[in-house]
Design a protein around this motif. Structure first.
Motif, PDB file in Angstrom:
ATOM      1  N   TYR A 121     -13.391   9.348   7.278  1.00 10.43           N
ATOM      2  CA  TYR A 121     -12.423   9.866   8.152  1.00 10.43           C
ATOM      3  C   TYR A 121     -11.248  10.485   7.561  1.00 10.43           C
ATOM      4  O   TYR A 121     -10.521   9.915   6.831  1.00 10.43           O
ATOM      5  CB  TYR A 121     -12.142   8.788   9.161  1.00 10.43           C
ATOM      6  N   LYS A 179     -12.372  14.850  10.642  1.00  7.56           N
ATOM      7  CA  LYS A 179     -13.103  13.687  11.157  1.00  7.56           C
ATOM      8  C   LYS A 179     -12.483  12.453  11.554  1.00  7.56           C
ATOM      9  O   LYS A 179     -11.526  12.185  10.621  1.00  7.56           O
ATOM     10  CB  LYS A 179     -14.267  13.148   9.981  1.00  7.56           C
ATOM     11  N   GLU A 210     -14.588  16.188  14.508  1.00  5.21           N
ATOM     12  CA  GLU A 210     -15.586  15.120  15.131  1.00  5.21           C
ATOM     13  C   GLU A 210     -15.083  13.716  15.288  1.00  5.21           C
ATOM     14  O   GLU A 210     -14.430  13.218  14.433  1.00  5.21           O
ATOM     15  CB  GLU A 210     -16.702  15.279  13.735  1.00  5.21           C
TER      16      GLU A 210
END
Length: 241
Positions: free
Chosen positions: A56, A5, A35
């Motif tokens: 993240y 992420k 992502e």
């Protein structure tokens, strides 16, 4: 497969698009899932993390942005994302020393951007993947505790116990250090003296006969272990980055 992420933040929309393209190409070439969320305002990134709980693994930041600068963000998100990797992408080389002080994973100048950013993203991805998933389990008649490898700072002899010091506190297991070391069975754990095992991933530097860890602690390295510790650290990062 690990899906990274990633957040990209730069107040220049063209820069965001370029960085996103480089990140995608880099990770696709390595077969790594991802992502990506992009931001052109640093306050939106900060809000998503601190107020909405966005997670993240990796953040790419410009330094000079209006409002909240890139230099301020690592300090503000540390409590929410203690293991996040941050890459500064900037043309302002005078910030390099400050970036080091903030424990930034990599500092990438905008000159020769594609080559240097590609290498930085791949290195960060490999490190994140290395740290993911492994856990040390303490099981007794009364309790079971699982400690992620990535959270372990060091393990010390404590009488007949081994004390595992991690980001969540100290846990004791009634085993010898050698038993714990054999059970971990991972190259990131090394003896720095007869009474202490350290996680290489947590070592910021080796200086004046000490291992300086990310949590600020300084652990003495015995003179008999010093050269071997340096060799193992170099070998470990050479194999994984």
């Amino acid at each position: 497969m690990t899906v990274l992420k990633i957040a990209i933040c730069d107040d220049d929309e063209a820069a965001v698009a370029l960085h996103e393209k480089i990140v995608k190409n880099s990770l696709q070439a390595q077969g790594i899932g991802y992502e990506i969320t992009t931001y052109t305002q640093s306050r939106n990134l900060l809000y998503d993390i601190t107020d909405d709980g966005f997670f993240y693994d990796l953040i790419l930041l410009d330094i000079e942005m209006p409002g909240i600068s890139g230099m301020e963000i690592p300090q503000q998100v540390k409590g929410f994302l203690p293991n996040v990797r941050i890459i500064f992408v900037t043309s302002h080389t005078e910030y390099a020393i400050d970036a080091f002080e903030l424990s930034i994973f990599r500092y990438v100048p905008k000159s020769n951007l594609e080559t240097k950013l590609t290498a930085a993203v791949i290195d960060a991805a490999k490190l994140i993947e290395l740290e993911a998933g492994q856990e040390y389990t303490i099981q007794t008649a009364n309790r079971m505790e699982k400690i992620p490898y990535k959270d372990i700072f060091y393990i010390q002899r404590d009488g007949k116990n081994a004390s595992i010091v991690s980001g969540i506190g100290t846990s004791k297991v009634r085993k010898s250090l050698q038993q714990v070391f054999d059970e971990l069975n991972a190259p990131e754990f090394i003896f720095v003296d007869r009474g202490c095992i350290v996680n290489i991933v947590q070592i910021m530097k080796v200086s004046d006969g000490e291992a300086v860890l990310k949590n600020g602690e300084r652990l003495p390295i015995s003179r008999s272990h010093l050269q071997e510790v340096k060799r193992q650290i170099n070998q470990f990062w050479g194999a994984h980055i």
